[in-house]
Design an enzyme around this catalytic site. Structure first.
Site, PDB file in Angstrom:
ATOM      1  N   LYS A  36      31.268 -18.434  16.227  1.00 14.16           N
ATOM      2  CA  LYS A  36      30.891 -19.630  16.992  1.00 14.16           C
ATOM      3  C   LYS A  36      30.368 -19.259  18.372  1.00 14.16           C
ATOM      4  CE  LYS A  36      35.052 -21.337  16.877  1.00 14.16           C
ATOM      5  NZ  LYS A  36      35.760 -20.272  16.134  1.00 14.16           N
ATOM      6  N   ARG A  59      38.949 -29.437  17.531  1.00  9.85           N
ATOM      7  CA  ARG A  59      39.683 -28.566  16.609  1.00  9.85           C
ATOM      8  C   ARG A  59      40.734 -29.336  15.834  1.00  9.85           C
ATOM      9  NH1 ARG A  59      38.887 -23.482  19.518  1.00  9.85           N
ATOM     10  NH2 ARG A  59      39.783 -21.806  18.289  1.00  9.85           N
ATOM     11  N   ARG A  66      36.643  -6.613  18.092  1.00 14.53           N
ATOM     12  CA  ARG A  66      36.101  -7.325  19.263  1.00 14.53           C
ATOM     13  C   ARG A  66      36.723  -6.760  20.538  1.00 14.53           C
ATOM     14  NH1 ARG A  66      36.045 -13.711  19.827  1.00 14.53           N
ATOM     15  NH2 ARG A  66      38.232 -13.541  19.242  1.00 14.53           N
ATOM     16  N   ARG A 107      41.528  -8.740  23.144  1.00 13.51           N
ATOM     17  CA  ARG A 107      42.148 -10.002  23.557  1.00 13.51           C
ATOM     18  C   ARG A 107      43.565 -10.076  23.007  1.00 13.51           C
ATOM     19  NH1 ARG A 107      38.327 -15.131  22.326  1.00 13.51           N
ATOM     20  NH2 ARG A 107      40.119 -15.920  21.171  1.00 13.51           N
ATOM     21  N   ARG A 149      46.395 -17.721  13.663  1.00 15.69           N
ATOM     22  CA  ARG A 149      45.264 -18.593  14.051  1.00 15.69           C
ATOM     23  C   ARG A 149      44.511 -19.097  12.816  1.00 15.69           C
ATOM     24  NH1 ARG A 149      42.287 -14.690  17.986  1.00 15.69           N
ATOM     25  NH2 ARG A 149      40.719 -16.322  18.180  1.00 15.69           N
TER      26      ARG A 149
HETATM   27  P1  AP5 Z   1      32.776 -14.613  18.046  1.00 16.35           P
HETATM   28  O1  AP5 Z   1      31.377 -15.086  18.123  1.00 16.35           O
HETATM   29  O2  AP5 Z   1      33.497 -14.314  19.313  1.00 16.35           O
HETATM   30  O3  AP5 Z   1      33.611 -15.631  17.126  1.00 16.35           O
HETATM   31  P2  AP5 Z   1      34.254 -17.029  17.490  1.00 16.35           P
HETATM   32  O4  AP5 Z   1      34.145 -17.875  16.281  1.00 16.35           O
HETATM   33  O5  AP5 Z   1      33.732 -17.577  18.766  1.00 16.35           O
HETATM   34  O6  AP5 Z   1      35.756 -16.509  17.647  1.00 16.35           O
HETATM   35  P3  AP5 Z   1      36.876 -16.843  18.712  1.00 16.35           P
HETATM   36  O7  AP5 Z   1      38.038 -15.941  18.405  1.00 16.35           O
HETATM   37  O8  AP5 Z   1      36.369 -16.815  20.112  1.00 16.35           O
HETATM   38  O9  AP5 Z   1      37.199 -18.267  18.276  1.00 16.35           O
HETATM   39  P4  AP5 Z   1      38.467 -19.014  18.409  1.00 16.35           P
HETATM   40  O10 AP5 Z   1      37.953 -20.303  17.966  1.00 16.35           O
HETATM   41  O11 AP5 Z   1      39.706 -18.606  17.737  1.00 16.35           O
HETATM   42  O12 AP5 Z   1      38.861 -18.713  19.928  1.00 16.35           O
HETATM   43  P5  AP5 Z   1      38.701 -19.580  21.208  1.00 16.35           P
HETATM   44  O13 AP5 Z   1      38.396 -18.674  22.320  1.00 16.35           O
HETATM   45  O14 AP5 Z   1      37.840 -20.758  20.956  1.00 16.35           O
HETATM   46  O15 AP5 Z   1      32.821 -13.329  17.083  1.00 16.35           O
HETATM   47  C1  AP5 Z   1      34.013 -12.609  16.879  1.00 16.35           C
HETATM   48  C2  AP5 Z   1      33.686 -11.095  16.879  1.00 16.35           C
HETATM   49  O16 AP5 Z   1      32.846 -10.795  15.757  1.00 16.35           O
HETATM   50  C3  AP5 Z   1      32.902 -10.619  18.119  1.00 16.35           C
HETATM   51  O17 AP5 Z   1      33.297  -9.316  18.434  1.00 16.35           O
HETATM   52  C4  AP5 Z   1      31.429 -10.628  17.668  1.00 16.35           C
HETATM   53  O18 AP5 Z   1      30.644  -9.684  18.371  1.00 16.35           O
HETATM   54  C5  AP5 Z   1      31.586 -10.263  16.185  1.00 16.35           C
HETATM   55  N1  AP5 Z   1      30.563 -10.880  15.333  1.00 16.35           N
HETATM   56  C6  AP5 Z   1      30.068 -12.144  15.406  1.00 16.35           C
HETATM   57  N2  AP5 Z   1      29.180 -12.348  14.424  1.00 16.35           N
HETATM   58  C7  AP5 Z   1      29.105 -11.205  13.695  1.00 16.35           C
HETATM   59  C8  AP5 Z   1      28.366 -10.791  12.569  1.00 16.35           C
HETATM   60  N3  AP5 Z   1      27.524 -11.597  11.953  1.00 16.35           N
HETATM   61  N4  AP5 Z   1      28.572  -9.545  12.088  1.00 16.35           N
HETATM   62  C9  AP5 Z   1      29.446  -8.699  12.692  1.00 16.35           C
HETATM   63  N5  AP5 Z   1      30.162  -9.011  13.787  1.00 16.35           N
HETATM   64  C10 AP5 Z   1      30.002 -10.260  14.289  1.00 16.35           C
HETATM   65  O19 AP5 Z   1      40.197 -20.160  21.362  1.00 16.35           O
HETATM   66  C11 AP5 Z   1      41.275 -19.318  21.696  1.00 16.35           C
HETATM   67  C12 AP5 Z   1      42.533 -20.158  21.788  1.00 16.35           C
HETATM   68  O20 AP5 Z   1      42.374 -21.178  22.805  1.00 16.35           O
HETATM   69  C13 AP5 Z   1      42.910 -20.944  20.525  1.00 16.35           C
HETATM   70  O21 AP5 Z   1      43.638 -20.156  19.605  1.00 16.35           O
HETATM   71  C14 AP5 Z   1      43.739 -22.091  21.127  1.00 16.35           C
HETATM   72  O22 AP5 Z   1      45.026 -21.655  21.468  1.00 16.35           O
HETATM   73  C15 AP5 Z   1      42.991 -22.398  22.417  1.00 16.35           C
HETATM   74  N6  AP5 Z   1      41.956 -23.438  22.232  1.00 16.35           N
HETATM   75  C16 AP5 Z   1      40.614 -23.294  22.381  1.00 16.35           C
HETATM   76  N7  AP5 Z   1      39.984 -24.454  22.108  1.00 16.35           N
HETATM   77  C17 AP5 Z   1      40.961 -25.342  21.770  1.00 16.35           C
HETATM   78  C18 AP5 Z   1      40.928 -26.694  21.365  1.00 16.35           C
HETATM   79  N8  AP5 Z   1      39.790 -27.384  21.231  1.00 16.35           N
HETATM   80  N9  AP5 Z   1      42.118 -27.293  21.077  1.00 16.35           N
HETATM   81  C19 AP5 Z   1      43.286 -26.635  21.217  1.00 16.35           C
HETATM   82  N10 AP5 Z   1      43.390 -25.347  21.577  1.00 16.35           N
HETATM   83  C20 AP5 Z   1      42.226 -24.700  21.865  1.00 16.35           C
END
Ligand code: AP5
Length: 216
Positions: free
Chosen positions: A13, A88, A127, A160, A171
Site C-alpha cells: 500500500k 481499517r 523491509r 520496524r 497483524r
Molecule cells: P509496503 O509498501 O511498505 O507495504 P504496506 O502495505 O504499506 O505495509 P505496512 O506494513 O506499512 O502496512 P500496515 O498497513 O501494516 O502498516 P501501517 O504503517 O499502515 O511494502 C512492504 C515491504 O515490501 C517494503 O519493504 C517494500 O519495499 C516491499 N515491497 C513492496 N512491494 C513489493 C513488491 N512488489 N515486490 C517486492 N517487495 C515489495 O500501520 C502500522 C500500525 O499502525 C498498525 O498495525 C496499527 O497498529 C496502526 N494503524 C495504522 N493505521 C491504522 C488505522 N487506520 N486504524 C487503526 N490502527 C492503525
C-alpha cells in the site's frame, strides 16, 4: 482523485500510494506514518498508540478517525488524496463516509492489493525503514545506495518494531478479522479495484494505473 489503498500489512500500500501520489500530484495520507511520528515526538496520542502498534493491534477507531478527518480538510487535499492504511475497520469506513458527505465530496476508487501471507512475511522480514525521515527500503527489492543507510537523510536504517515475524502474524490475523470485511463493503459500492500484488513493483504499479484509467 480520491483513493483508498486497501490490503494486508506489507501488501505494498505504502509503496504504491507514494508512486501514485507523485503521478497525480496529490498527498499520500498514511495513518501508520502519522502515528509513528506521534510516537517519535512522544505526544500523548503517540504514547497511547504505541501500546497497540507494538503488539500488532489496531489503534482505537476514535483516535485515527479524528486524525484523518482533520487531515483531509487541509489545503493540499483540495484536488484529492490517497488514504494509505485507513479505513481499517467498518466503523472507520462509516465515519469516513460521514465526513466526506459533510464535505460534499466522494471517493473515486478503492485499490485492493492482494498478496498471500507467505509472500508478505518474507517481504516484511526484508523491509528496512529510516527512523528519522520514514523512508522505506527492502534488502533485496529496494536497496539503499549505501548498505543500511538512508538515501534521503543518511540515518542508519532499522527493522520496524512491528515487522518481527511474530508481530507480523498477529497483524495478518487482525487484518483478516477487522479489515478484510472492507473488501465486501466497497465491492458493493462498485468502486473496488482488486490488483494481484505479486511481481515487481513496476508490474504492479502498471496494473494499478491501467485499472484506474479504465475506471474513469
Ligand atoms: P509496503 O509498501 O511498505 O507495504 P504496506 O502495505 O504499506 O505495509 P505496512 O506494513 O506499512 O502496512 P500496515 O498497513 O501494516 O502498516 P501501517 O504503517 O499502515 O511494502 C512492504 C515491504 O515490501 C517494503 O519493504 C517494500 O519495499 C516491499 N515491497 C513492496 N512491494 C513489493 C513488491 N512488489 N515486490 C517486492 N517487495 C515489495 O500501520 C502500522 C500500525 O499502525 C498498525 O498495525 C496499527 O497498529 C496502526 N494503524 C495504522 N493505521 C491504522 C488505522 N487506520 N486504524 C487503526 N490502527 C492503525
Amino acid at each position: 482523485m480520491r483513493l483508498i489503498m486497501l490490503g494486508a500489512p506489507g501488501a505494498g500500500k505504502g509503496t504504491h500510494a507514494l508512486l501514485l501520489s507523485k503521478e497525480y500530484n496529490i498527498p499520500q495520507i498514511s495513518t501508520g506514518d502519522i502515528l509513528r511520528s506521534h510516537i517519535k515526538n512522544e505526544t500523548d496520542l503517540g504514547k497511547e498508540a504505541k501500546n497497540y502498534m507494538d503488539k500488532g493491534l489496531l489503534v482505537p477507531d476514535e483516535l485515527v478517525v479524528e486524525i484523518v478527518k482533520s487531515r483531509i480538510q487541509e489545503d493540499d487535499c483540495k484536488e484529492g488524496f490517497i488514504l494509505d492504511g485507513f479505513p481499517r475497520t467498518i466503523p472507520q469506513a462509516q465515519a469516513l463516509d460521514k465526513a466526506l458527505e459533510e464535505l460534499g465530496i466522494g471517493l473515486d476508487n478503492v485499490v485492493n492489493i492482494d498478496v498471500s501471507d507467505e509472500v508478505i512475511i518474507k517481504r516484511m522480514a526484508g523491509r528496512r525503514v529510516c527512523p528519522k525521515c520514514g523512508a522505506s527500503y527492502h534488502v533485496e527489492h529496494k536497496k539503499p545506495i549505501k548498505d543500511d543507510i538512508c538515501d534521503e537523510c543518511e540515518s542508519e536504517l532499522i527493522l520496524r518494531e512491528d515487522d518481527k515475524e511474530e508481530t507480523v502474524r498477529k497483524r495478518l490475523q487482525v487484518y483478516e478479522e477487522q479489515t478484510k470485511p472492507l473488501i465486501d463493503y466497497y465491492e458493493k459500492r462498485g468502486i473496488l479495484l482488486t490488483i494481484e500484488g505479486t511481481g515487481s513493483v513496476e508490474e504492479i504499479g502498471k496494473k494499478i494505473k491501467d485499472a484506474l484509467e479504465v475506471s474513469k
